[in-house]
Design a protein around this motif. Structure first.
Motif, PDB file in Angstrom:
ATOM      1  N   TYR A 101       0.836  -1.208   0.000  1.00  0.00           N
ATOM      2  CA  TYR A 101       0.000   0.000   0.000  1.00  0.00           C
ATOM      3  C   TYR A 101       0.872   1.261   0.000  1.00  0.00           C
ATOM      4  N   ALA A 102       1.879   1.290   0.888  1.00  0.00           N
ATOM      5  CA  ALA A 102       2.726   2.474   0.989  1.00  0.00           C
ATOM      6  C   ALA A 102       3.578   2.655  -0.262  1.00  0.00           C
ATOM      7  N   GLY A 103       4.094   1.553  -0.803  1.00  0.00           N
ATOM      8  CA  GLY A 103       4.922   1.659  -2.001  1.00  0.00           C
ATOM      9  C   GLY A 103       4.137   2.158  -3.194  1.00  0.00           C
ATOM     10  N   ARG A 104       2.894   1.709  -3.327  1.00  0.00           N
ATOM     11  CA  ARG A 104       2.070   2.120  -4.463  1.00  0.00           C
ATOM     12  C   ARG A 104       1.797   3.622  -4.431  1.00  0.00           C
ATOM     13  N   HIS A 105       1.643   4.178  -3.232  1.00  0.00           N
ATOM     14  CA  HIS A 105       1.232   5.569  -3.122  1.00  0.00           C
ATOM     15  C   HIS A 105       2.335   6.494  -2.621  1.00  0.00           C
ATOM     16  N   GLY A 106       3.557   5.992  -2.489  1.00  0.00           N
ATOM     17  CA  GLY A 106       4.666   6.842  -2.073  1.00  0.00           C
ATOM     18  C   GLY A 106       4.564   7.327  -0.646  1.00  0.00           C
ATOM     19  N   LEU A 107       4.172   6.458   0.277  1.00  0.00           N
ATOM     20  CA  LEU A 107       3.957   6.823   1.671  1.00  0.00           C
ATOM     21  C   LEU A 107       5.107   6.333   2.545  1.00  0.00           C
ATOM     22  N   ASP A 112       1.114   8.991   7.165  1.00  0.00           N
ATOM     23  CA  ASP A 112       0.908   9.090   5.717  1.00  0.00           C
ATOM     24  C   ASP A 112      -0.231   8.188   5.263  1.00  0.00           C
ATOM     25  N   MET A 113      -0.225   6.963   5.767  1.00  0.00           N
ATOM     26  CA  MET A 113      -1.226   5.989   5.333  1.00  0.00           C
ATOM     27  C   MET A 113      -2.624   6.384   5.787  1.00  0.00           C
ATOM     28  N   THR A 348      10.016  11.544  10.935  1.00  0.00           N
ATOM     29  CA  THR A 348       9.251  11.273   9.717  1.00  0.00           C
ATOM     30  C   THR A 348       7.772  11.582   9.912  1.00  0.00           C
ATOM     31  N   LEU A 349       7.231  11.176  11.069  1.00  0.00           N
ATOM     32  CA  LEU A 349       5.814  11.408  11.349  1.00  0.00           C
ATOM     33  C   LEU A 349       5.485  12.898  11.359  1.00  0.00           C
ATOM     34  N   CYS A 350       6.227  13.643  12.163  1.00  0.00           N
ATOM     35  CA  CYS A 350       5.888  15.055  12.363  1.00  0.00           C
ATOM     36  C   CYS A 350       6.461  15.954  11.275  1.00  0.00           C
ATOM     37  N   ASN A 359       0.158  14.311   2.770  1.00  0.00           N
ATOM     38  CA  ASN A 359       0.064  13.431   1.608  1.00  0.00           C
ATOM     39  C   ASN A 359      -1.378  13.150   1.232  1.00  0.00           C
ATOM     40  N   GLY A 360      -2.283  14.061   1.523  1.00  0.00           N
ATOM     41  CA  GLY A 360      -3.689  13.813   1.294  1.00  0.00           C
ATOM     42  C   GLY A 360      -4.142  14.169  -0.108  1.00  0.00           C
TER      43      GLY A 360
END
Length: 505
Positions: A101-107, A112-113, A348-350, A359-360
């Protein structure tokens, strides 16, 4: 300073220099983008993933708390091996799904997810803030653990606060420069020393202090039987119910732990994660050694004031300084590696979600996300993330130096608090109808239950882990809000199934 202290301190100093060199040099020849810094450009193989994620599991708690719990309570400490092993079984399924999921959407993180799944930047920000609040205590625990280890290994010649500052400087230095790849390379040194140290202790301690394992077990059964059955010795209700509920809660929570997700996303492929999930449980065999050492200390050091020092008191009392130093360096690196990954995860989170535009569904967010590695936007986001990483470390260091009990008390809540992110960060990828409002309402309810039980000293509640009660309330509220009012199903950006069998587009 005595001769033994001088030898141990010198070896510790050299080890810290080597750690810095390995961590910093690991970044040579790599691109300078955010993806490389935070998840190693999704390029780590099975060995590095194994070392990195094992490093997060075998922390300074493994040398201090594991032996200390074994000394104080006995059998309840087995929850540590149980939940990690079950957690890796969960990771066999969850890890590849999140990677895809993350790889497909660059997350790059659970924030991000969540933001991408609900097309809501506020949801992403909320997840980032909650995750950060419950991760900072872990950083402080590792800093303080490093201080205790170094103070013990140097025969009290290096002050606790000095050791805490050294650990902070070393971890920040290489993680700011090299990111997750630096932590992975330092994990190589750390795991070589850990495996060598605990293998040696497995043989030395029972033979030196007793007549082998047979004598050790006979003494435990005859003189300390209450340490061998639930709820253990004077453990305050850590009975079989607590054991099972804690095992289940932690096994699920570790699958979406921000640092665990960083390990998932740094892998080359889903198959690398599956192989890693099969290999990691074997690493947990090493945890039985500190447990055994803590139990031996019951007989060798019956009047030990601080149970967390059980392992190092036996080591310093029975071994020459060079061996003590090597074991101490293994313990110190077991604090530095997870500390660096925790700080990187917070950065990374903040830095990306709060300060980097998110990333919305905002087109500007997507443009920033899709900018070339090393481009102006990408570099800006990375610098902000590095700044947050530094600030999180400073906050934890100040807590360790001036308020050593404040955040550490909150660390009890960390797993229980992070468990409340499971519906938003994981179940939402499969529960298509879950809305942002329902997920947030459930999470806030779960957090209120967890904090309320802890605040009123009712955790565990009749033996049940408070986090399980919080997660149950979380799911009930999320389901009630979702199904209580008719609404069109959410159009998730993951219409393509997040099946672990699929590769990202």
């Amino acid at each position: 300073m005595s001769g033994s202290a001088a030898v141990a301190t010198t070896i510790f100093g050299l080890a810290m220099v080597a750690t810095l060199a390995i961590g910093v040099l690991s970044a040579r020849g790599r691109d300078k983008g955010m993806a490389e810094w935070s998840v190693s450009s999704r390029g780590l193989g099975v060995l590095f993933i194994w070392l990195l994620m094992a490093g997060e599991a075998y922390t300074s708690f493994s040398f201090l708390g594991t032996a200390g719990w074994s000394y104080s309570y006995g059998v309840p400490i087995l929850y540590l091996v149980a939940y990690l092993t079950v957690g890796y079984a969960v990771a066999y399924v969850v890890g590849p799904a999140l990677w895809t999921y993350a790889g497909r959407h660059g997350l790059l993180s659970i924030a991000d997810m969540a933001e991408h799944r609900f097309r809501s930047r506020p949801v992403g920000i909320l997840v980032a803030v909650v995750a950060t609040v419950f991760l900072v205590p872990y950083v402080q625990v590792q800093i303080q653990g490093m201080g205790v280890v170094v103070n013990a290994m140097t025969y009290d010649s290096v002050d606790l606060n000095v050791a805490a500052v050294v650990s902070f400087v070393v971890a920040e230095a290489f993680v700011l420069v090299s990111g997750l790849r630096g932590s992975a390379w330092v994990s190589v040194l750390k795991d070589v020393l850990v495996i060598a140290a605990v293998a040696f202790l497995a043989v030395w301690v029972p033979l030196h202090y007793m007549d082998g394992y047979g004598d050790f077990m006979e003494r435990m059964v005859r003189h300390r039987p209450e340490w061998l059955t639930f709820p253990g010795h004077d453990s305050g209700g850590l009975n079989g119910t607590w054991f099972v509920t804690t095992l289940l809660l932690n096994a699920v929570t570790i699958s979406i732990f921000p640092t665990t997700v960083a390990g998932y996303l740094s892998a080359k492929s889903p198959n690398a994660l599956r192989r890693n999930a099969l290999l990691l449980p074997w690493y947990q065999l090493l945890l039985f050694i500190p447990m055994m050492v803590g139990a031996v200390a019951l007989f060798a050091l019956p009047a030990l004031g601080n149970p967390d020092l059980a392992l190092f008191r036996l080591v310093t009392d029975s071994l020459p300084a060079p061996v003590v130093a090597v074991i101490g360096v293994a313990g110190a690196l077991s604090a530095i590696v997870p500390m660096s990954v925790f700080m990187l995860a917070i950065g990374t989170l903040c830095g990306r979600t709060l300060l980097g535009g998110g990333n919305g569904s905002d087109p500007r967010s997507r443009a920033r996300r899709d900018s070339a590695p090393g481009g102006a936007d990408d570099v800006r986001v990375k610098r902000r993330s590095q700044l947050v990483c530094l600030l999180a470390g400073v906050v934890a260091l100040l807590g360790a130096l001036f308020h050593p009990d404040t955040l550490v008390q909150l660390s009890v809540l960390s797993y229980e608090g992070l468990a409340q992110l499971v519906p938003l960060a994981l179940l939402s990828l499969f529960w298509r109808r879950l809305t942002a409002g329902a997920g947030v309402a459930g999470m806030l309810t779960g957090l209120a239950v967890v904090v309320g039980l802890w605040w009123t000293d009712n955790d565990p509640w009749h033996g049940v882990n408070g986090g399980v009660l919080g997660l149950a309330a979380n799911l009930l509220v999320a389901a009630a809000v979702t199904y209580g009012r008719p609404s069109a199903p959410v159009t998730a950006p993951s219409r393509q199934s997040p099946s672990p069998e699929q590769e990202p587009a």
